[in-house]
Enzyme design. Structure first.
Site, PDB file in Angstrom:
ATOM      1  N   ASP A 179      -4.704   5.218   6.040  1.00 40.77           N
ATOM      2  CA  ASP A 179      -5.157   6.253   6.780  1.00 40.77           C
ATOM      3  C   ASP A 179      -6.294   5.700   7.574  1.00 40.77           C
ATOM      4  O   ASP A 179      -5.559   5.334   9.021  1.00 40.77           O
ATOM      5  CB  ASP A 179      -5.821   7.246   5.742  1.00 40.77           C
ATOM      6  CG  ASP A 179      -6.317   8.399   6.275  1.00 40.77           C
ATOM      7  OD1 ASP A 179      -5.917   9.021   7.143  1.00 40.77           O
ATOM      8  OD2 ASP A 179      -7.664   8.910   5.785  1.00 40.77           O
TER       9      ASP A 179
ATOM     10  N   ARG B 263       0.864  13.093  -8.682  1.00 41.46           N
ATOM     11  CA  ARG B 263       1.401  11.884  -8.700  1.00 41.46           C
ATOM     12  C   ARG B 263       2.828  11.916  -9.106  1.00 41.46           C
ATOM     13  O   ARG B 263       3.646  11.050  -8.575  1.00 41.46           O
ATOM     14  CB  ARG B 263       0.699  10.600  -9.559  1.00 41.46           C
ATOM     15  CG  ARG B 263      -0.794  10.423  -9.050  1.00 41.46           C
ATOM     16  CD  ARG B 263      -1.441   9.249  -9.711  1.00 41.46           C
ATOM     17  NE  ARG B 263      -2.698   9.032  -9.475  1.00 41.46           N
ATOM     18  CZ  ARG B 263      -3.484   8.558  -8.491  1.00 41.46           C
ATOM     19  NH1 ARG B 263      -2.749   8.183  -7.360  1.00 41.46           N
ATOM     20  NH2 ARG B 263      -4.724   8.614  -8.311  1.00 41.46           N
TER      21      ARG B 263
ATOM     22  N   GLU C 162       0.914  -1.058   0.160  1.00 38.83           N
ATOM     23  CA  GLU C 162      -0.186   0.098  -0.174  1.00 38.83           C
ATOM     24  C   GLU C 162       0.886   1.115  -0.148  1.00 38.83           C
ATOM     25  O   GLU C 162       2.063   1.487   0.438  1.00 38.83           O
ATOM     26  CB  GLU C 162      -0.691   0.047   1.315  1.00 38.83           C
ATOM     27  CG  GLU C 162      -2.498  -0.253   0.910  1.00 38.83           C
ATOM     28  CD  GLU C 162      -3.106   0.880   0.292  1.00 38.83           C
ATOM     29  OE1 GLU C 162      -2.540   1.514  -0.555  1.00 38.83           O
ATOM     30  OE2 GLU C 162      -4.356   1.164   0.577  1.00 38.83           O
ATOM     31  N   ASP C 163       0.485   2.244  -0.496  1.00 38.87           N
ATOM     32  CA  ASP C 163       1.046   3.610  -0.478  1.00 38.87           C
ATOM     33  C   ASP C 163       0.899   4.247   0.806  1.00 38.87           C
ATOM     34  O   ASP C 163       1.896   4.808   1.579  1.00 38.87           O
ATOM     35  CB  ASP C 163       0.740   4.537  -1.672  1.00 38.87           C
ATOM     36  CG  ASP C 163      -1.028   4.724  -1.577  1.00 38.87           C
ATOM     37  OD1 ASP C 163      -1.395   3.928  -0.723  1.00 38.87           O
ATOM     38  OD2 ASP C 163      -1.192   5.377  -2.551  1.00 38.87           O
TER      39      ASP C 163
ATOM     40  N   PHE D  91      -2.848  15.495   5.103  1.00 42.37           N
ATOM     41  CA  PHE D  91      -2.895  15.099   3.777  1.00 42.37           C
ATOM     42  C   PHE D  91      -1.768  15.473   2.834  1.00 42.37           C
ATOM     43  O   PHE D  91      -1.328  16.390   2.861  1.00 42.37           O
ATOM     44  CB  PHE D  91      -4.058  15.773   3.129  1.00 42.37           C
ATOM     45  CG  PHE D  91      -4.468  15.132   1.713  1.00 42.37           C
ATOM     46  CD1 PHE D  91      -5.234  14.111   1.543  1.00 42.37           C
ATOM     47  CD2 PHE D  91      -4.210  15.924   0.541  1.00 42.37           C
ATOM     48  CE1 PHE D  91      -5.438  13.600   0.446  1.00 42.37           C
ATOM     49  CE2 PHE D  91      -4.434  15.586  -0.640  1.00 42.37           C
ATOM     50  CZ  PHE D  91      -5.232  14.294  -0.840  1.00 42.37           C
TER      51      PHE D  91
HETATM   52  P1  5GP Z   1      -7.983   3.997   3.888  1.00 44.21           P
HETATM   53  O1  5GP Z   1      -8.839   3.158   3.430  1.00 44.21           O
HETATM   54  O2  5GP Z   1      -6.616   3.533   4.959  1.00 44.21           O
HETATM   55  O3  5GP Z   1      -8.522   5.354   4.651  1.00 44.21           O
HETATM   56  O4  5GP Z   1      -7.162   4.816   2.800  1.00 44.21           O
HETATM   57  C1  5GP Z   1      -6.265   4.343   1.793  1.00 44.21           C
HETATM   58  C2  5GP Z   1      -6.303   5.248   0.598  1.00 44.21           C
HETATM   59  O5  5GP Z   1      -6.789   6.442   0.797  1.00 44.21           O
HETATM   60  C3  5GP Z   1      -4.888   5.128   0.200  1.00 44.21           C
HETATM   61  O6  5GP Z   1      -4.736   3.882  -0.653  1.00 44.21           O
HETATM   62  C4  5GP Z   1      -4.922   6.431  -0.555  1.00 44.21           C
HETATM   63  O7  5GP Z   1      -5.051   6.150  -2.054  1.00 44.21           O
HETATM   64  C5  5GP Z   1      -5.704   7.151  -0.098  1.00 44.21           C
HETATM   65  N1  5GP Z   1      -5.276   8.168   0.922  1.00 44.21           N
HETATM   66  C6  5GP Z   1      -5.312   8.063   2.233  1.00 44.21           C
HETATM   67  N2  5GP Z   1      -4.570   9.181   2.763  1.00 44.21           N
HETATM   68  C7  5GP Z   1      -4.015  10.082   1.923  1.00 44.21           C
HETATM   69  C8  5GP Z   1      -3.250  11.047   1.830  1.00 44.21           C
HETATM   70  O8  5GP Z   1      -3.043  11.631   2.917  1.00 44.21           O
HETATM   71  N3  5GP Z   1      -3.122  11.724   0.606  1.00 44.21           N
HETATM   72  C9  5GP Z   1      -3.589  11.026  -0.500  1.00 44.21           C
HETATM   73  N4  5GP Z   1      -3.389  11.334  -1.726  1.00 44.21           N
HETATM   74  N5  5GP Z   1      -4.291   9.945  -0.564  1.00 44.21           N
HETATM   75  C10 5GP Z   1      -4.504   9.207   0.700  1.00 44.21           C
END
Ligand code: 5GP
Length: 185
Positions: free
Chosen positions: A113, A175, A109-110, A162
């Site tokens: 959150d 990106r 995963e990148d 963010f």
């Molecule tokens: P989660 O399901 O853990 O809330 O979110 C996962 C996805 O939300 C990540 O794979 C990413 O694509 C997006 N995401 C979460 N936090 C950020 C952030 O700080 N910046 C960006 N650009 N995308 C985020």
């Protein structure tokens, strides 16, 4: 995208400041790859890496070139974010095109959150009886996800902020930035 100076950019009308440089990202990935190599180097059964698109494509490309054990790579595309907010609802836009039964899976995963995306994906995989499932993320926001899912390899922990760049976007933009920038408030 407007580049204001070395340390600030404007994306979609919002100002971001440089947070993690390209050099630091490279050092983080080298360390992560060493940790992953140590864990997987003596695993005899099949290993597959699954990257969650779109944000992790650059991280995945850089990470696998530092891995020294045999593995194959696969991609899924899930979506939970609209703009700067997690919607909490996960859509499978591109599903997994391989069978994970009896294989060791490392999810790449990148950023984690709320953790809802990876939690939902781990649960879906677990129903297919893989031999093992581990998770790796470049960035993690522990104050948001509260460790709802085990993360085995973590690049860097962030406060609930963010970020964009190095694969991460705002409405599809940013990106291509080689460093990671955080929203200025
Ligand atoms: P989660 O399901 O853990 O809330 O979110 C996962 C996805 O939300 C990540 O794979 C990413 O694509 C997006 N995401 C979460 N936090 C950020 C952030 O700080 N910046 C960006 N650009 N995308 C985020």
């Amino acid at each position: 995208m407007i580049i204001k100076d070395q340390n600030e950019i404007v994306l979609e009308g919002k100002t971001f400041e440089k947070y993690i440089s390209a050099e630091e990202i490279d050092a983080i990935i080298t360390r992560l790859a060493e940790e992953i190599n140590t864990v997987y180097k003596d695993v005899a059964s099949e290993i597959i890496l699954i990257s969650i698109l779109d944000g992790s494509f650059i991280f995945m490309a850089d990470l696998i070139r530092k891995l020294t054990f045999p593995h194959t790579i696969h991609f899924v595309k899930l979506k939970s974010y609209e703009g700067e907010e997690s919607t909490g609802h996960i859509n499978y836009i591109l599903d997994l095109q391989t069978d994970v039964r009896g294989k060791n899976v490392l999810i790449v995963e990148d950023i984690i959150d709320t953790g809802l995306t990876i939690e939902s994906f781990v649960e879906k995989l677990s129903n297919q009886e893989p031999l093992s499932v581990q998770t790796c993320t470049l960035l993690s926001k522990p104050e948001v996800h509260n460790d709802i899912v085990p993360i085995h390899f973590i690049g860097k922990e962030l406060a609930p902020e963010f970020v964009v760049g190095y694969g991460l976007d705002l409405n599809g933009y940013g990106r291509n930035l080689d460093s990671i920038y955080k929203l200025k408030i």
